[in-house]
Design a protein around this motif. Structure first.
Motif, mmCIF file in Angstrom:
data_model
loop_
_atom_site.group_PDB
_atom_site.id
_atom_site.type_symbol
_atom_site.label_atom_id
_atom_site.label_comp_id
_atom_site.label_asym_id
_atom_site.label_seq_id
_atom_site.Cartn_x
_atom_site.Cartn_y
_atom_site.Cartn_z
ATOM 1 N N HIS A 423 34.099 -18.668 6.799
ATOM 2 C CA HIS A 423 35.227 -18.770 7.731
ATOM 3 C C HIS A 423 36.312 -17.776 7.377
ATOM 4 O O HIS A 423 36.944 -17.187 8.240
ATOM 5 C CB HIS A 423 35.778 -20.192 7.745
ATOM 6 C CG HIS A 423 34.839 -21.132 8.430
ATOM 7 N ND1 HIS A 423 34.526 -20.986 9.759
ATOM 8 C CD2 HIS A 423 34.118 -22.174 7.980
ATOM 9 C CE1 HIS A 423 33.645 -21.922 10.095
ATOM 10 N NE2 HIS A 423 33.374 -22.642 9.032
ATOM 11 N N GLU A 426 35.264 -14.453 8.602
ATOM 12 C CA GLU A 426 35.306 -14.419 10.066
ATOM 13 C C GLU A 426 36.750 -14.279 10.541
ATOM 14 O O GLU A 426 37.070 -13.459 11.404
ATOM 15 C CB GLU A 426 34.684 -15.705 10.609
ATOM 16 C CG GLU A 426 34.575 -15.722 12.107
ATOM 17 C CD GLU A 426 34.745 -17.124 12.661
ATOM 18 O OE1 GLU A 426 35.178 -17.237 13.817
ATOM 19 O OE2 GLU A 426 34.462 -18.101 11.929
ATOM 20 N N ARG A 427 37.633 -15.076 9.930
ATOM 21 C CA ARG A 427 39.044 -14.975 10.355
ATOM 22 C C ARG A 427 39.658 -13.662 9.917
ATOM 23 O O ARG A 427 40.552 -13.139 10.580
ATOM 24 C CB ARG A 427 39.834 -16.150 9.799
ATOM 25 C CG ARG A 427 39.388 -17.414 10.510
ATOM 26 C CD ARG A 427 40.241 -18.590 10.191
ATOM 27 N NE ARG A 427 39.540 -19.761 10.716
ATOM 28 C CZ ARG A 427 39.972 -20.989 10.609
ATOM 29 N NH1 ARG A 427 41.121 -21.220 10.001
ATOM 30 N NH2 ARG A 427 39.287 -21.983 11.108
ATOM 31 N N LYS A 439 32.063 -17.467 16.273
ATOM 32 C CA LYS A 439 31.339 -18.361 15.369
ATOM 33 C C LYS A 439 29.851 -18.043 15.266
ATOM 34 O O LYS A 439 29.240 -18.221 14.223
ATOM 35 C CB LYS A 439 31.477 -19.805 15.859
ATOM 36 C CG LYS A 439 32.838 -20.416 15.690
ATOM 37 C CD LYS A 439 32.831 -21.318 14.482
ATOM 38 C CE LYS A 439 34.184 -21.953 14.180
ATOM 39 N NZ LYS A 439 35.370 -21.281 14.652
#
Ligand code: PHE
Length: 535
Positions: A423, A426-427, A439
């Protein structure tokens, strides 16, 4: 980039930087576009379903190539280090993954140079068409003076060693000039020249008699191939090799980008740029093969040596010998091979050099000269002899088919499954980039890892049971499995060595807080590292 977190912190980073986004894109394309595009892709496509291969190829690009490229760019950019340093910041026990990448690059650098050296010789041979009478005999006999398979000789071949030394000198100078003046400039000039040269080659090839038959042979779809798992594996393998994934190259190159940099869109430019060049090369190569087949009055499929070194050093010379204006065409072709190879080679060595810079606190120039010097000696001893071709073939098979796959699996496992950085990465990508990965990206990355595990086992079993190319067992144990043992030792032992540089004072940006993530992932925070223990 509207929603970017406010300010990138002023850092006291002494790390080198690309001068801008274009420099980075060109360097990454320079790494990706290499011998694999010119000689590996056309043969792979032809053998694995022809036109139908484009389907697994595209699927592999979209489901594995781009996701893993993003992953490497994200790791390198967020954790700002050579492969071992960035991986250590991903998870404190993952430094070895980075060293695995470094060791693979070190090994590849040794033999990739040899191939560039052959191409350099062939560039000069093209002017007098020395190879025209008997291309196969010339390559294996006159030029390589090939000895017996499964033996090790120490009789050196001067006509290989001289260009090899030249290639090493050029490479060491480029690396020693540093990221900005060396690597960046080489690509800034080299990539446009390469693309232009190759355009000329392709257009010329398209006007040869029989060119259409060649292209038809390449693109005629054999849809039955789509039911064969090996075809899909070949497509994924080609994408990995071609995009230089899991070698730590993309981690290293992305770590030289400034903190406030768009990451995903340039990644797409690199991925599609590489595939476009690959397709272009396929068309050019098969148009030329169509011409050769028509001269010999055979079908394209009946030609020999459609892949690997033989394509470039035996079959292509045969084309050149037959065609009008062959000298010019030949010189351009081999010049392209040299250029494409050099820009990939520097990326491989930059991985090794930057890792040593971080670990031992060396200056870029010192590290470059040390890495280049040691590699040059080993490369000449290993590949400048009459048995160099066999060694190259064996080392390549083990390091590329097993080493790389292991490098990818362990990287994904460390970053996503064990380090739980998914995460965060990804962020991170979403925060700094215009295009957000979403996602699905993380799911794809994990799914690719499962496929890679299958590929690894499949390949390891086949190498264990069937051996390779009929080489004697002792030879495969020493040079094939020996290569794997070397990679494993590097991954296990290098992390035990102490970092001579302060790696403690590091703050990822955007911070976890800015990314709306809890302060920690249940993992010791990077700032808790004890610089003296190196653990
Ligand atoms: N991507 C390069 C090519 O297509 C090959 C390569 C892989 C080069 C890894 C260096 C390191 O030829």
């Amino acid at each position: 980039m509207a929603e970017q977190p406010a300010a990138a912190p002023h850092t006291h980073e002494k790390r080198e930087h690309w001068s801008g986004q274009t420099a980075f894109i060109l360097a990454a394309i320079g790494s990706a576009v290499g011998l694999g595009n010119i000689w590996r892709f056309p043969g792979q496509a032809y053998e694995n379903g022809g036109g139908a291969f484009m389907i697994p190829y595209l699927v592999a690009l979209l489901t594995a190539g781009i996701p893993i490229l993003f992953l490497e760019h994200a790791i390198g950019h967020r954790f700002r280090g050579s492969a071992p340093l960035a991986m250590k910041r991903v998870h404190r026990h993952a430094e070895g993954v980075g060293w695995l990448h470094v060791a693979i690059c070190f090994v590849i650098g040794l033999y990739y140079t040899a191939i560039i050296a052959w191409a350099l010789s062939y560039f000069f041979f093209s002017f007098s068409l020395s190879y025209q009478d008997d291309p196969a005999g010339f390559f294996l006999g006159d030029y390589l003076q090939l000895g017996e398979a499964g033996t090790v000789s120490l009789s050196f071949v001067p006509q290989v060693i001289i260009p090899l030394v030249a290639v090493w000198l050029i490479t060491i100078v480029v690396l020693a000039l540093g990221l900005h003046n060396g690597v960046e400039r080489l690509n800034l000039i080299g990539i446009p020249v390469l693309v232009a040269t190759f355009m000329v080659i392709v257009v010329r090839a398209l006007f040869l008699d029989g060119a259409g038959d060649g292209i038809e042979a390449l693109f005629t779809p054999d849809f039955a191939a789509l039911g064969d798992p090996q075809v899909w594996i070949a497509a994924y393998g080609q994408i990995f090799f071609s995009l230089s994934l899991a070698y730590g190259i993309m981690i290293t190159y992305a770590s030289y980008r400034r903190r406030r940099s768009n990451i995903t869109s340039p990644g797409l430019v690199v991925a599609f740029g590489n595939s476009s060049f690959e397709l272009l090369a396929g068309i050019g190569v098969f148009a030329a093969l169509g011409f050769l087949a028509s001269q010999q009055g055979v079908a394209v499929g009946d030609l020999e040596g459609l892949a690997g070194p033989f394509l470039s050093f035996v079959t292509f010379p045969a084309v050149i010998a037959e065609m009008p204006g062959g000298q010019f065409f030949g010189a351009l072709f081999f010049a392209s091979l040299v250029l494409a190879g050099l820009t990939s080679l520097v990326s491989v060595l930059q991985v090794v050099s930057s890792a040593l810079q971080d670990k031992l606190n060396l200056k870029p120039r010192t590290a470059a000269v040390a890495v280049g010097g040691v590699s040059a000696v080993l490369s000449i001893v290993g590949f400048g002899t009459t048995t160099g071709l066999y060694l190259l073939d064996t080392v390549d098979q083990w390091s590329n088919q097993l080493g790389i796959v292991a490098g990818a699996i362990t990287m994904i496992a460390a970053a996503i499954w064990i380090g739980r950085r998914g995460h965060e990465l990804e962020r991170h990508l979403a925060a700094v980039s215009t295009l957000r990965p979403g996602k699905a990206w993380l799911w794809l990355v994990s799914a690719v890892a499962l496929l890679l595990i299958y590929m690894f086992v499949d390949k390891a079993v086949s190498l264990l049971i069937d051996g390779y190319e009929g080489y004697p067992t002792w030879y495969l144990v020493v040079f094939g499995w020996g290569t794997v043992a070397f990679l494993a030792l590097a991954a296990l032992l290098m992390p035990l060595m102490r970092w001579r540089k302060d790696i403690v004072h590091f703050h990822p940006w955007p911070t976890r807080e800015q990314l709306n993530l809890p302060a920690d992932v249940g993992e010791r925070h990077t700032e808790d590292y004890d610089p003296r223990s190196g653990s």
